[in-house]
Motif scaffolding. Structure first.
Motif, PDB file in Angstrom:
ATOM      1  N   SER A  43     -12.754  -0.387   1.626  1.00 24.01           N
ATOM      2  CA  SER A  43     -12.327  -0.888   2.623  1.00 24.01           C
ATOM      3  C   SER A  43     -11.925  -2.383   2.570  1.00 24.01           C
ATOM      4  O   SER A  43     -11.139  -3.048   3.560  1.00 24.01           O
ATOM      5  N   TYR A  89      -3.876  -8.407   3.581  1.00 22.38           N
ATOM      6  CA  TYR A  89      -2.965  -8.987   4.170  1.00 22.38           C
ATOM      7  C   TYR A  89      -2.805 -10.500   3.844  1.00 22.38           C
ATOM      8  O   TYR A  89      -3.659 -10.897   3.057  1.00 22.38           O
ATOM      9  N   ASP A 120      -6.111 -11.457   5.176  1.00 19.50           N
ATOM     10  CA  ASP A 120      -7.285 -10.702   5.628  1.00 19.50           C
ATOM     11  C   ASP A 120      -7.308  -9.651   4.693  1.00 19.50           C
ATOM     12  O   ASP A 120      -6.269  -9.312   3.848  1.00 19.50           O
ATOM     13  N   PRO A 124      -7.880  -2.552   4.084  1.00 19.13           N
ATOM     14  CA  PRO A 124      -8.541  -1.403   3.390  1.00 19.13           C
ATOM     15  C   PRO A 124      -7.670  -0.431   2.621  1.00 19.13           C
ATOM     16  O   PRO A 124      -6.141  -0.381   2.841  1.00 19.13           O
ATOM     17  N   GLU A 174      -3.946   0.380   4.138  1.00 17.08           N
ATOM     18  CA  GLU A 174      -3.485   0.204   5.507  1.00 17.08           C
ATOM     19  C   GLU A 174      -2.314  -0.919   5.621  1.00 17.08           C
ATOM     20  O   GLU A 174      -1.431  -0.715   6.682  1.00 17.08           O
ATOM     21  N   ASP A 175      -2.180  -1.752   4.503  1.00 14.30           N
ATOM     22  CA  ASP A 175      -0.772  -2.568   4.565  1.00 14.30           C
ATOM     23  C   ASP A 175       0.514  -2.075   4.013  1.00 14.30           C
ATOM     24  O   ASP A 175       1.429  -2.855   3.956  1.00 14.30           O
ATOM     25  N   GLY A 176       0.347  -0.735   3.773  1.00 17.70           N
ATOM     26  CA  GLY A 176       1.669  -0.031   3.579  1.00 17.70           C
ATOM     27  C   GLY A 176       2.266  -0.138   2.182  1.00 17.70           C
ATOM     28  O   GLY A 176       3.458   0.180   2.085  1.00 17.70           O
ATOM     29  N   ASP A 210       5.449   1.649   3.862  1.00 20.50           N
ATOM     30  CA  ASP A 210       5.657   2.116   5.147  1.00 20.50           C
ATOM     31  C   ASP A 210       5.308   1.179   6.251  1.00 20.50           C
ATOM     32  O   ASP A 210       4.668   0.225   5.930  1.00 20.50           O
ATOM     33  N   SER A 211       5.923   1.481   7.324  1.00 19.90           N
ATOM     34  CA  SER A 211       5.696   0.477   8.342  1.00 19.90           C
ATOM     35  C   SER A 211       4.352   0.805   9.066  1.00 19.90           C
ATOM     36  O   SER A 211       3.887  -0.169   9.666  1.00 19.90           O
ATOM     37  N   SER A 212       3.896   1.849   8.803  1.00 19.94           N
ATOM     38  CA  SER A 212       2.316   2.102   9.549  1.00 19.94           C
ATOM     39  C   SER A 212       1.613   2.553   8.309  1.00 19.94           C
ATOM     40  O   SER A 212       1.963   2.236   7.121  1.00 19.94           O
ATOM     41  N   THR A 213       0.439   2.614   8.845  1.00 20.84           N
ATOM     42  CA  THR A 213      -0.869   2.954   7.531  1.00 20.84           C
ATOM     43  C   THR A 213      -0.547   4.336   6.918  1.00 20.84           C
ATOM     44  O   THR A 213      -0.270   5.418   7.619  1.00 20.84           O
TER      45      THR A 213
END
Lengths: 657, 372
Positions: B93, B121, B124, B127, B143-145, B165-168
């Motif tokens: 994570s 990120y 940050d 995960p 999760e950052d795509g 990907d724009s989402s996870t």
């Protein structure tokens, strides 16, 4: 205000110097303590920069006890569902088996702790485990007694009490195995201890088997052993569940008792002090029992033995009387009874509330009282005893226990089910706790969300989604942020993110995150701005596919249906320019009129605002260059619109003719 | 149910994986790895259900999993895969991807290589949600795509697809050696072809309408075009990636998030799913798929039309049973594999006749006689 039951315990905070002032903040499970800057006059020295964490409930962090929490959670949930399923008749046996399940979980924990304590080399850890074991042993002892007296309260009280004593005075069995494994058991130095120990627990079959071994060694005393064997085999046990009537038993009992007494009177066992001792115990001689305190061990063992040989038909209502007298006879009158003693005494007095209260004070965890109270409450043994705070006792204890779990990094998931079964305040507690769970990953967030959604906690769902959306936004993950706000049905936030998308488009000239925007589906309707974003992207798609007429129609409808924000109209009109400049006519005359109308509305509203509100004008003080650009744009548009209108009219005219 | 063995382990289990057994031997697996989550100190642990190395004399062998060794893990273990018999890859994570080496001789786990903050990120942690490997290549998603491709033997990153990907991205699997498939939180499957240099997917398939997030994916072991996915609504979807952009069949499975789906590696007529609702399901196609396709049609029309879309004139045996799967005809049987329990089953793995799963109730369940 009521007086406190016990004096509060003092925890010393290791701080360098005296005279410092402490501040504190209470959390659900622990307290933070820090040194404040407050200085007494004349005092000097710097403030220490430590924050101390004071934990109320240390046990919760023990890895082995976690198994206890997890396994008992499963039993607890099972118990809550019993009520609906089973008709009341079979309930009792269910409750007893659940009580046994709880106890077997405690037993498993004790065994594991003992094993680990043996294997560890660190003496401090070893004593820590030892302490936990002794606490758990006490818990199991109390629980078992409560099970015998309250939950499984059927006739054969004494037999159950005997079982209870046997289970918790295991050292006799331990000694017995040593004795039996030795080469010559009858000559072992613990032999007679074991025999007498068995007699005290009423395990006469075992006594007889052991005595046979001794008898073979002393053929001369054969008759004496035979007589003892005969006495032992004839002792009647009272079992009210059986066919025996109380008077029947009474006759038998008196007869047997007289027989033992007679043997003692005529000194049948005088030549063997051990056998004489056994006979004295059998006849219920209290002085003899008290002389062998070390074999009995505890006052409650003494109580059960005394009942067995003196008052075999004891009723539960008389128990407290014998318990009291046994305790005073057995314990040193000067010593203060320990917590465990008074808890057990309270149980013998059938004072359930006192038992729970004393346990809460004496034990350092809520696990035991919460689960026991819950079980007793299910058995309908607790009168509606309203507290002057919160709800009833069961709920209060469950809430305390569950709050403790929630303060744990990992065990919070267990607490949810406990809160669910607190009808009055459980929900409020859960709501407050759920919002405060730290969310490190989306997976954890999803689990938390699922818990909230299952319970229709819409406020919490919104707040969790918002946290996740904000985090995504901060990390510049617009797509994720939008997904979260769609999940929360948070229109305001969806609008905000849509604005960001549109800004990005304006500055970059292209859309990001197309995979999301192209697949909004019905979610698009969440907010006006989001609808516009989706539709505007659809326009670009149509335009890209050279489906100009459909694109033009969509573009116009975005303005006429007031889906597009006014601030974006200029961009839309600019987007219309290439369509107006196409060779073939795309906008019909009617559509062109509407476009013109839109443009006029936009420019006039701009003019009026600048004219009337000078303050606003000064704020949006655009440089001359930019204003020029705007003016040129409008001019260009007007020109294009006029040309298109001319072409459209000509075109439409020709078609009609 | 008698053959199911539960063991409480004092940590919430996020992942379980069997150590692969060599293909030549017909051995049953004995060793598995677990990863924990949401603890203050998370660990990767190796367990055995065999009695090798531990004296079986003591009170007989009870089949309980026994710990062999463990290693601290920074952050939640979000995914766990065996690269080969010795190496375990974890996704954290904190965004890191770690290769741990398991030494069979002295029962120890040690870090062999680590890519800290591979997913991140600007300021940050992001995960890392899933890893998949086909030795020596490893692919991770987060999760950052991002999609990141590593070489285990060289310890380097060989390719990164930013903004894939724009989402996870929740899970990833290999379709073939050069193609991977990812599933994301807006109900899409994306196929990526590494032979192409472009940073966009070669194909996007999506659930129509509700966009339910997808959490897991597994590819049919023999037929590379068939994949099964599970998502937030607990539905099991079977897709034919060659055929259509929407799933071939949708089956109601669980009442909450489906966390994992696995075809049985040797007998793909069997499939296993586990879920947040605390259940573990065994799906079985009861009869061989030698019926003509028009008889395989389902109750509702859409199902029939989908079956009818199967390759025209093709060999019937090629039409996979999963693509015509329909529970209403009794062709697809589902069985609950666990005694009732309330907390989420986060992960499962199946190999040979052995099944292992781990739960939020801090228990590991092992079943050594699954009926396959």
């Amino acid at each position: 205000m009521e007086e406190v039951d016990v004096d509060p315990t003092i925890t010393n905070i290791p701080i360098s110097s005296h005279g410092k002032h402490l501040g504190f903040a209470c959390g659900p499970g622990d307290i933070l303590v820090y040194e404040t800057l407050y200085k007494q006059s004349g005092a000097s020295g710097s403030c220490s920069s430590f924050i101390h964490e004071v934990r109320k409930d240390e046990e919760i962090h023990s890895p082995i006890l976690r198994k206890l929490f997890n396994e008992s959670h499963h039993i607890f949930v099972g118990l809550q569902t019993i009520q609906e399923e089973i008709p009341s008749k079979n309930k009792k046996s269910q409750f007893v088996s659940i009580s046994k399940n709880y106890r077997s979980v405690i037993r498993a924990c004790i065994e594991e702790l003992q094993q680990v304590a043996v294997n560890t080399k660190d003496s401090a850890v070893c004593t820590q485990y030892g302490n936990q074991v002794s606490i758990l042993l006490a818990i199991e002892l109390i629980w078992n007694l409560c099970e015998v007296l309250f939950i499984d309260a059927v006739g054969a009280l004494l037999l159950h009490l005997l079982d209870w004593v046997r289970l918790h005075k295991g050292d006799v069995d331990e000694k017995a195995t040593h004795v039996l494994q030795s080469e010559s058991p009858a000559e072992h130095r613990d032999y007679w201890d074991v025999v007498v120990g068995y007699v005290l627990q009423g395990r006469l079959e075992e006594v007889r088997q052991l005595l046979v071994k001794q008898a073979t060694l002393q053929p001369a005393a054969r008759n004496m052993f035979k007589l003892m064997d005969n006495l032992l085999s004839k002792m009647p046990f009272y079992n009210p569940g059986g066919t025996q009537t109380p008077t029947d038993f009474d006759v038998k009992w008196r007869h047997w008792h007289e027989e033992v007494d007679r043997c003692l009177q005529d000194n049948s066992f005088a030549s063997n002090p051990h056998l004489e001792l056994i006979a004295k115990i059998l006849v219920g001689d209290e002085d003899t029992l008290l002389e062998h305190k070390e074999l009995v061990g505890t006052w409650y063992h003494f109580l059960v033995t005394r009942l067995l040989y003196c008052h075999p038909t004891v009723k539960s209502t008389e128990l407290h009387f014998y318990a009291h007298s046994c305790m005073t006879m057995f314990l040193d009158p000067r010593s203060v009874p320990e917590a465990l003693d008074s808890i057990l005494l309270a149980a013998f007095e059938f004072d359930i509330h006192q038992v729970i209260k004393d346990c809460s004070i004496a034990l350092n965890n809520w696990w035991f009282v919460a689960h026991l109270t819950d079980l007793l409450d299910h058995c309908q043994l607790l009168q509606s005893h309203n507290l002057h705070f919160g709800s009833n006792l069961r709920e209060f204890l469950l809430l305390e226990y569950a709050s403790g779990l929630f303060s744990h990094h990992s065990l919070w998931q267990l607490a949810v089910d406990y809160f669910d079964h607190c009808p009055e305040f459980g929900r409020v507690y859960l709501e407050l706790q759920m919002e405060r769970i730290p969310l490190d990953t989306e997976r954890k967030a999803l689990k938390v969300l699922r818990i909230c959604e299952q319970r229709q906690m819409s406020e919490q769902v919104r707040s969790i989604c918002k946290i996740m959306a904000m985090r995504a936004l901060r990390n510049n993950r617009l797509g994720s942020a939008l997904s979260w706000s769609i999940r929360a049905k948070d229109a305001a936030f969806a609008t905000l993110i849509s604005e960001r998308f549109l800004q990005d488009y304006c500055s970059r000239g292209s859309f990001s995150d197309l995979d999301l925007i192209d697949n909004l589906g019905p979610a698009m309707l969440l907010s006006d701005r989001l609808t516009f974003l989706g539709k505007y992207r659809e326009f670009h798609k149509l335009y890209g596919e050279k489906r100009f007429r459909e694109a033009a129609k969509l573009l116009l409808s975005l303005m006429t249906a007031k889906i597009a924000p006014r601030s974006f109209w200029m961009t839309l009109l600019t987007d219309a320019l290439p369509l107006l400049e196409q060779k073939e006519v795309i906008f019909t005359s009617e559509q062109t009129y509407e476009l013109i109308f839109c443009l006029e509305e936009l420019t006039s509203s701009c003019n009026t605002t600048t004219a009337t509100t000078t303050a606003a004008a000064s704020m949006t003080d655009t440089p001359m260059q930019e204003e020029d650009l705007e003016v040129t744009k409008v001019e260009l548009l007007r020109l294009a619109l006029a040309r298109n209108l001319a072409m459209a009219i000509v075109n439409e005219g020709t078609v009609e003719v | 149910m008698e053959s199911i063995n539960a063991k409480y382990v004092s940590q919430k289990i996020s992942k379980v994986r069997w150590r692969p057994v060599s293909l030549s031997s017909l051995q049953q697996p004995e060793i598995f790895a677990t990863g924990s989550w949401d603890n203050e100190d998370n660990t990767v642990s190796i367990w055995t259900i065999g009695n090798n190395g531990i004296s079986s004399l003591e009170e007989g062998f009870d089949g309980d999993p026994k710990p062999l060794c463990e290693h601290k893990h920074a952050g939640d273990v979000l995914d766990l895969q065996f690269l080969d018999q010795e190496k375990v890859i974890t996704a954290s994570s904190t965004g890191g991807v770690t290769i741990l080496r398991y030494n069979n001789n002295n029962q120890a786990l040690s870090v062999s290589h680590q890519w800290a903050k591979a997913h991140h990120y600007p300021c940050d942690n992001a995960p890392c949600t899933s890893v998949v490997c086909s030795s020596p290549e490893i692919v991770s998603v987060g999760e950052d795509g991002r999609i990141i491709v590593y070489r285990a033997d060289q310890g380097g990153i060989i390719r990164t697809i930013e903004n894939a990907d724009s989402s996870t991205i929740h899970a990833v699997t290999y379709l073939r050696t050069t193609e991977i498939l990812t599933v994301n939180s807006i109900g899409q499957l994306k196929i990526w072809d590494f032979r192409q240099q472009s940073n966009s997917p070669s194909q996007i398939l999506s659930l129509s309408g509700d966009r339910a997030p997808l959490h897991c994916v597994d590819r049919h072991p023999n037929q590379q075009h068939i994949v099964a996915t599970g998502g937030q609504d607990g539905m099991l979807c079977v897709w034919d990636v060659r055929q259509r952009n929407t799933p071939f069949s949708l089956m109601e499975a669980h009442s909450a998030e489906m966390w994992e789906v696995h075809f049985h590696p040797m007998n793909p007529d069997h499939l296993f799913t586990c879920s947040e609702d605390g259940s573990l399901l065994h799906w079985e196609i009861s009869s061989p798929s030698d019926m003509p396709s028009f008889l395989q049609g389902g109750r509702n029309n859409s199902m029939v039309s989908r079956s009818a879309m199967a390759p025209a004139g093709g060999n019937q045996s090629l039409i996979n049973a999963w693509l015509s799967g329909d529970s209403s005809k009794g062709r697809l049987e589902t069985t609950h594999m666990l005694p009732s329990q309330t907390l989420s089953v986060n992960s499962l793995d199946v190999l040979g006749q052995c099944l292992v799963c781990g739960t939020d109730g801090e228990a590991i369940f092992v079943n050594r006689q699954i009926p396959v």
